[in-house]
Design an enzyme around this catalytic site. Structure first.
Site, PDB file in Angstrom:
ATOM      1  N   HIS A   1      33.621  96.073  46.898  1.00 32.00           N
ATOM      2  CA  HIS A   1      32.820  95.347  45.902  1.00 32.00           C
ATOM      3  C   HIS A   1      31.350  95.581  46.188  1.00 32.00           C
ATOM      4  CE1 HIS A   1      36.549  93.119  46.703  1.00 32.00           C
ATOM      5  NE2 HIS A   1      36.617  93.059  45.391  1.00 32.00           N
TER       6      HIS A   1
ATOM      7  N   GLY B   1      27.085  84.650  38.380  1.00 34.44           N
ATOM      8  CA  GLY B   1      26.721  84.135  37.051  1.00 34.44           C
ATOM      9  C   GLY B   1      27.883  84.263  36.085  1.00 34.44           C
ATOM     10  N   ILE B   2      28.588  85.390  36.164  1.00 36.94           N
ATOM     11  CA  ILE B   2      29.719  85.623  35.253  1.00 36.94           C
ATOM     12  C   ILE B   2      30.811  84.585  35.541  1.00 36.94           C
ATOM     13  CG2 ILE B   2      31.531  87.277  34.604  1.00 36.94           C
ATOM     14  CD1 ILE B   2      29.658  89.533  35.473  1.00 36.94           C
TER      15      ILE B   2
ATOM     16  N   GLY C   1      37.660  75.007  52.046  1.00 40.08           N
ATOM     17  CA  GLY C   1      37.027  76.320  52.216  1.00 40.08           C
ATOM     18  C   GLY C   1      36.614  76.614  53.653  1.00 40.08           C
TER      19      GLY C   1
ATOM     20  N   ASP D   1      21.326  81.142  48.755  1.00 45.13           N
ATOM     21  CA  ASP D   1      22.725  81.394  48.419  1.00 45.13           C
ATOM     22  C   ASP D   1      22.958  81.100  46.935  1.00 45.13           C
ATOM     23  OD1 ASP D   1      25.652  81.677  48.994  1.00 45.13           O
ATOM     24  OD2 ASP D   1      25.616  79.581  48.353  1.00 45.13           O
TER      25      ASP D   1
ATOM     26  N   GLY E   1      25.659  80.304  45.218  1.00 45.71           N
ATOM     27  CA  GLY E   1      26.451  79.107  44.918  1.00 45.71           C
ATOM     28  C   GLY E   1      25.660  77.829  45.176  1.00 45.71           C
TER      29      GLY E   1
END
Ligand code: ADP
Ligand SMILES: O=C(COP(=O)(O)O)[C@@H](O)CO
Length: 585
Positions: free
Chosen positions: A217, A400-401, A484, A553, A555
């Site tokens: 990625h 964002g997507i 998480g 970050d 998020g």
């Protein structure tokens, strides 16, 4: 550049539809992904694989007899949701239990782990394996942190062949673990991929340099190095792989290996053959016996220009499983497989459960949450490009997507729940499921936990006030950290959620909700900016983490945006005459 698409957001969906149509004799579409369209042995284990789209033939192209029984397919470079994975696993199940196999990425680990728990609760025996073959992504001492790349194919193939011969779930899992332990991959990139609709590549490399060790990625590699000729490139890759021999291998001379030369998207097969021409004599010179070689595309990185080399250190049993027949859209071996089509009526769609009715007070709060979600959606959509830009600095650029997809789905689900009479708790829970399901990825899973915990805490009876909301936020924060495993300081959204929760708890002691939230929102904004000083200790941005120093970050930034927008909406809803705490919450 990607040339062929309509709406970028529809790309993954339209790609799956076209793929299934083109390979209808082998695969069938089910909600969440694809399963074999041929009959499997009753009582056998089903191997369900999956991950983000954009890696074809991983994952759907590897479904078929002798290979995976099903593939859960997320959006481009985003893990599928737990709901998608469960749906595919139920459809693929043959009665012998399910092995969920996936690359070791944060979102995949969260969603497949959750799916495993849900399947077990439904009575389907289930195990998971996170594949970790990429030697550049962590040291050997931290092998469990490594990413899964082309070695995915090896683990899928070995596990599926074991399932095919009738092994139990525990035996199939043991085979998968052994295949993973004996597989090593090293990759590199010459140029970044460009996702559909994006104006520029996810990353680019300086002219004449390659990203040695780069992930699928665009995760940073070990080093940017001058691009050498084919012979030297073969030397760099083989030497590095021969430096890390699995402990299970007694001696290199005489060892039998399977090799995969894997194109990552834009490198031609012809170039891969040239590379193999130079790799093969080097392996032989090391005394290795080459039992099998596969040259082609097996796990790609959309249209990234790059390649990887994989060595599978075989033992007798693993070699037999690797060489066993298979027939999937993108992987064939042998010719002895008989296809018996699956009956047309095998899969039925689940019925949507009815929504719990809320009290009048809770319905008022639910309406307020709907207004908040509308405002949050507007804000996230307006800032999606900026969130992607921040995420691309050390992540995969899709934040964002993912957030846009998640928040829009949550808003739609909330509206539907509202029309059906939901209180605030049920409305938030419906929004949570829709967010996690549509967005996939790490943040999808995390936002699913946040909204779900808020919904459970607020319920469908009481009118929420400052204290109950602060308590719900504290529970959401604890839930995210338990789920998480990120701690404050790891450079994730926890670095905003935790101080925000604490500030809200303090402010709620003597302020009404809107004022308390506004005060805590300031802390959230400052905390988000402060993440720029942190280096990531978890997730995709961890390798070469210094690259993200100076940038907050993604998020954390999006969470602070949502908190601020929520505060503004709450404030706007406060009546001028404050005879009670707040009109809606
Ligand atoms: N373990 C974790 N706990 C909490 N938040 C996390 C964790 N891992 C990553 N995140 C958050 O998720 C964000 C990335 O989300 P996103 O880009 O949508 O997912 P992905 O990395 O799967 O593409 C990060 O910026 C970080 O704030
Ligand atoms: O992108 C993928 C998963 O990434 P997450 O960050 O875990 O969502 C996928 O392409 C590999 O499975």
């Amino acid at each position: 550049m990607t040339w062929i698409f309509n709406r970028p957001a529809d790309f993954a969906k339209e790609m799956v539809a076209g793929f299934v149509n083109a390979h209808a004799s082998l695969v069938r579409q089910v909600p969440g992904g694809v399963v074999r369209n041929t009959q499997s042995r009753p009582g056998s284990v089903a191997v369900v694989v999956g991950g983000g789209s954009g890696h074809y033939p991983a994952f759907a192209g590897l479904v078929g007899q002798g290979l995976a029984h099903g593939a859960a397919m997320g959006n481009l470079f985003a893990s599928p949701s737990a709901q998608q994975i469960c749906s595919v696993a139920r459809a693929a199940s043959n009665g012998g239990g399910v092995l969920l196999a996936f690359g070791n990425y944060a979102g995949d680990v969260l969603h497949f782990g959750l799916a495993c728990e849900r399947l077990r609760a439904e009575g389907i025996p289930c195990e998971t394996i996170a594949i970790t073959d990429d030697i550049s992504s962590a040291t050997l001492a931290e092998k469990e942190k490594r990413r899964g790349v082309a070695g995915d194919l090896v683990v899928f193939k070995a596990a599926a062949a074991a399932a095919e011969r009738g092994d139990s779930l525990a035996e199939v899992l043991a085979v998968a673990r052994r295949a993973n332990a004996r597989t090593r991959t090293l990759g590199l990139a010459f140029a970044g991929c460009t996702l559909p609709g994006a104006e520029r590549p996810l990353f680019s490399l300086p002219e004449g340099l390659m990203g040695f060790g780069m992930g699928i990625h665009g995760e940073p590699g070990i080093n940017d190095l001058p691009i050498p000729n084919a012979d030297s490139l073969a030397e760099m890759l083989t030497d590095a792989l021969l430096q890390e021999i699995p402990s299970e291998v007694a001696a290199v001379p005489g060892a039998r290996v399977a090799v995969i030369v894997n194109g990552l998207g834009a490198v031609k097969y012809e170039e891969l053959f040239v590379l193999w021409h130079y790799v093969e004599p080097r392996l032989k010179a090391a005394g290795v016996t080459i039992a099998d070689v596969q040259v082609g595309e097996f796990v790609t990185s959309f249209n990234m220009a790059g390649l990887s080399l994989t060595l599978v250190w075989l033992d007798e049993a693993l070699e037999a499983l690797w060489l066993a027949p298979a027939c999937a859209p993108a992987f064939h071996r042998g010719s002895a497989i008989v296809h018996r089509p699956l009956p047309a009526d095998r899969h039925e769609l689940a019925v949507e459960p009815t929504v719990r009715q809320g009290s009048a007070a809770s319905r008022e709060a639910a309406e307020c949450v709907m207004h908040i979600l509308n405002a949050v959606e507007e804000n996230i959509l307006a800032n999606a490009d900026e969130l992607g830009r921040i995420d691309a600095i050390a992540g995969d650029g899709d934040h964002g997507i993912g957030m846009s997809r998640g928040v829009s789905a949550a808003r739609r689900a909330a509206e539907q729940a509202w029309r059906q009479g939901a209180g605030v708790g049920s409305l938030l829970q419906r929004a949570a499921d829709a967010w996690a399901d549509e967005a996939g990825g790490t943040s999808g899973a995390i936002w699913g936990v946040i909204l779900n915990t808020l919904g459970t805490a607020l319920g469908d009876e009481e009118r929420p006030d400052a204290k109950s909301v602060a308590q719900a936020v504290a529970q959401a924060c604890a839930g995210v950290m338990a789920f998480g495993k990120a701690k404050p300081g790891d450079k994730t959204l926890v670095d905003v959620l935790s101080p925000f929760s604490e500030a809200l708890r303090e402010a709620a002691e003597n302020l009404p909700l809107a004022a308390a939230w506004q005060r805590a929102a300031e802390v959230a904004q400052q905390s988000a900016q402060r993440t720029a000083q942190l280096v990531p200790k978890i997730g995709r941005a961890r390798p070469l983490a210094e690259r993200s120093l100076g940038t907050p970050d993604a998020g954390a930034v999006s969470l602070a945006m949502i908190i601020v927008t929520t505060g503004d909406r709450l404030q706007a809803a406060v009546p001028v005459q404050q005879d009670r705490e707040n009109v809606c919450l």
